[in-house]
Design a protein around this motif. Structure first.
Motif, PDB file in Angstrom:
ATOM      1  N   VAL A  39       0.841  -1.206   0.000  1.00  0.00           N
ATOM      2  CA  VAL A  39       0.000   0.000   0.000  1.00  0.00           C
ATOM      3  C   VAL A  39       0.873   1.252   0.000  1.00  0.00           C
ATOM      4  CG1 VAL A  39      -1.724   1.299   1.306  1.00  0.00           C
ATOM      5  CG2 VAL A  39      -1.888  -1.188   1.174  1.00  0.00           C
ATOM      6  N   ILE A  40       1.960   1.229   0.769  1.00  0.00           N
ATOM      7  CA  ILE A  40       2.876   2.371   0.834  1.00  0.00           C
ATOM      8  C   ILE A  40       3.483   2.653  -0.535  1.00  0.00           C
ATOM      9  CG2 ILE A  40       5.090   3.153   1.777  1.00  0.00           C
ATOM     10  CD1 ILE A  40       4.322   1.649   4.364  1.00  0.00           C
ATOM     11  N   LYS A  41       3.936   1.596  -1.217  1.00  0.00           N
ATOM     12  CA  LYS A  41       4.532   1.767  -2.545  1.00  0.00           C
ATOM     13  C   LYS A  41       3.510   2.315  -3.533  1.00  0.00           C
ATOM     14  CE  LYS A  41       8.166  -1.738  -2.244  1.00  0.00           C
ATOM     15  NZ  LYS A  41       8.679  -3.021  -2.783  1.00  0.00           N
ATOM     16  N   ALA A  42       2.284   1.780  -3.477  1.00  0.00           N
ATOM     17  CA  ALA A  42       1.239   2.235  -4.396  1.00  0.00           C
ATOM     18  C   ALA A  42       0.915   3.707  -4.172  1.00  0.00           C
ATOM     19  CB  ALA A  42      -0.013   1.376  -4.221  1.00  0.00           C
ATOM     20  N   ALA A  44       2.893   6.073  -2.734  1.00  0.00           N
ATOM     21  CA  ALA A  44       4.039   6.905  -3.127  1.00  0.00           C
ATOM     22  C   ALA A  44       4.161   6.982  -4.645  1.00  0.00           C
ATOM     23  CB  ALA A  44       5.319   6.338  -2.524  1.00  0.00           C
ATOM     24  N   ARG A  45       3.972   5.841  -5.308  1.00  0.00           N
ATOM     25  CA  ARG A  45       4.098   5.813  -6.772  1.00  0.00           C
ATOM     26  C   ARG A  45       3.054   6.710  -7.430  1.00  0.00           C
ATOM     27  NH1 ARG A  45       4.522   0.767  -7.159  1.00  0.00           N
ATOM     28  NH2 ARG A  45       2.319   0.269  -7.402  1.00  0.00           N
ATOM     29  N   THR A 116      -4.365  14.359  -3.140  1.00  0.00           N
ATOM     30  CA  THR A 116      -4.428  15.483  -2.204  1.00  0.00           C
ATOM     31  C   THR A 116      -4.461  14.932  -0.790  1.00  0.00           C
ATOM     32  OG1 THR A 116      -5.725  16.765  -3.789  1.00  0.00           O
ATOM     33  CG2 THR A 116      -5.730  17.526  -1.519  1.00  0.00           C
ATOM     34  N   PRO A 117      -3.545  15.293   0.089  1.00  0.00           N
ATOM     35  CA  PRO A 117      -2.601  16.415  -0.049  1.00  0.00           C
ATOM     36  C   PRO A 117      -1.196  16.043  -0.505  1.00  0.00           C
ATOM     37  CG  PRO A 117      -2.649  15.703   2.217  1.00  0.00           C
ATOM     38  CD  PRO A 117      -3.600  14.792   1.473  1.00  0.00           C
ATOM     39  N   LEU A 118      -0.900  14.741  -0.737  1.00  0.00           N
ATOM     40  CA  LEU A 118       0.493  14.376  -1.020  1.00  0.00           C
ATOM     41  C   LEU A 118       1.014  14.988  -2.321  1.00  0.00           C
ATOM     42  CD1 LEU A 118       0.808  10.639   0.127  1.00  0.00           C
ATOM     43  CD2 LEU A 118       1.931  12.652   1.092  1.00  0.00           C
ATOM     44  N   TYR A 161      11.853   7.430  -3.628  1.00  0.00           N
ATOM     45  CA  TYR A 161      12.684   6.536  -2.811  1.00  0.00           C
ATOM     46  C   TYR A 161      12.820   7.041  -1.372  1.00  0.00           C
ATOM     47  CZ  TYR A 161      13.862   3.606  -6.765  1.00  0.00           C
ATOM     48  OH  TYR A 161      13.783   2.720  -7.815  1.00  0.00           O
ATOM     49  N   VAL A 162      12.783   8.343  -1.192  1.00  0.00           N
ATOM     50  CA  VAL A 162      12.782   8.881   0.171  1.00  0.00           C
ATOM     51  C   VAL A 162      11.514   8.451   0.904  1.00  0.00           C
ATOM     52  CG1 VAL A 162      12.605  11.011   1.525  1.00  0.00           C
ATOM     53  CG2 VAL A 162      14.277  10.859  -0.322  1.00  0.00           C
ATOM     54  N   LEU A 163      10.367   8.519   0.227  1.00  0.00           N
ATOM     55  CA  LEU A 163       9.108   8.128   0.851  1.00  0.00           C
ATOM     56  C   LEU A 163       9.059   6.624   1.137  1.00  0.00           C
ATOM     57  CD1 LEU A 163       6.452  10.272  -1.081  1.00  0.00           C
ATOM     58  CD2 LEU A 163       7.652  10.783   1.044  1.00  0.00           C
ATOM     59  N   LEU A 164       9.646   5.831   0.257  1.00  0.00           N
ATOM     60  CA  LEU A 164       9.648   4.385   0.477  1.00  0.00           C
ATOM     61  C   LEU A 164      10.435   4.003   1.725  1.00  0.00           C
ATOM     62  CD1 LEU A 164      10.030   2.672  -3.016  1.00  0.00           C
ATOM     63  CD2 LEU A 164       7.968   3.109  -1.681  1.00  0.00           C
TER      64      LEU A 164
END
Length: 213
Positions: A39-42, A44-45, A116-118, A161-164
């Motif tokens: 879910v995190i990768k999805a 961020a992507r 929103t908001p990312l 990559y920072v967010l991952l």
């Protein structure tokens, strides 16, 4: 130093400062603290893809779009400043730390926050959008225009990559550390919001005062 190299450095340094991946990271950490890596990768992507497309869109059509709708960059700064201020206020009170969503609503939640908001206005904010428009106007040839587009892509990939890796810092800092970091970043975001707001408001005030004298 050649003109192309100078333009590369200008694009990279300005976008890394305005997008500020390390500034986005605390918010992303707290929003996604209860979700798995998939879910995190999805999230961020999608956020970075939307950001890249938005920056590219405004770089290419920004001046034309603003003229068509009668929108000024200063108006955009004022609106962005208001959004940033309330976001920073929530961060200052650590309201984003406990974001829990039912399993059946995870997909909708990811779709909502990734845009929103990312993506907008945190990653692709008024400063980054304005920067993309100004730099595209400053590009004198196709090579410099290509450099600008590649620079946007590079910074977006770096931010991805920072967010991952944000979850590793979440485990390292713990809930208390995240709260402290969130409040510090919230204060910084509110200061940035005030700068955006006043920066956009100043030309209007000058114009009003000049007509009164």
């Amino acid at each position: 130093m050649s003109a192309e190299l100078a333009f590369i450095l200008l694009c990279l340094t300005s976008f890394i400062t305005l997008i500020n991946p390390l500034g986005v990271m605390p918010i992303f950490m707290t929003m996604m603290s209860d979700y798995d890596n998939q879910v995190i990768k999805a999230t961020a992507r999608k956020a970075l893809l939307v950001s890249f497309v938005a920056l590219l869109f405004f770089a290419i059509t920004g001046q034309l779009l603003f003229k068509f709708f009668g929108i000024s960059v200063n108006s955009f700064k004022i609106a962005g400043g208001v959004i940033f201020f309330f976001m920073g206020q929530d961060m200052l009170q650590a309201r984003l730390v406990k974001t829990k969503v039912a399993d059946t609503e995870v997909k909708k939640y990811v779709n909502d926050i990734s845009i929103t908001p990312l993506a907008i206005p945190m990653i692709c904010g008024p400063g980054a959008i304005t920067n993309s428009i100004v730099l595209m106007e400053s590009a004198h040839n196709l090579l410099e225009k290509a450099i600008l587009i590649i620079s946007i892509a590079v910074i977006c990939i770096l931010t991805y990559y920072v967010l991952l890796n944000a979850t590793r810092l979440t485990r390292l800092l713990g809930e208390t550390g995240c709260n402290v970091l969130m409040r510090i970043m919230g204060l910084i975001v509110m200061v940035i919001a005030v700068e955006f707001f006043l920066g956009g408001l100043k030309p209007y005030l000058i114009d009003i005062l000049s007509h009164q004298t």
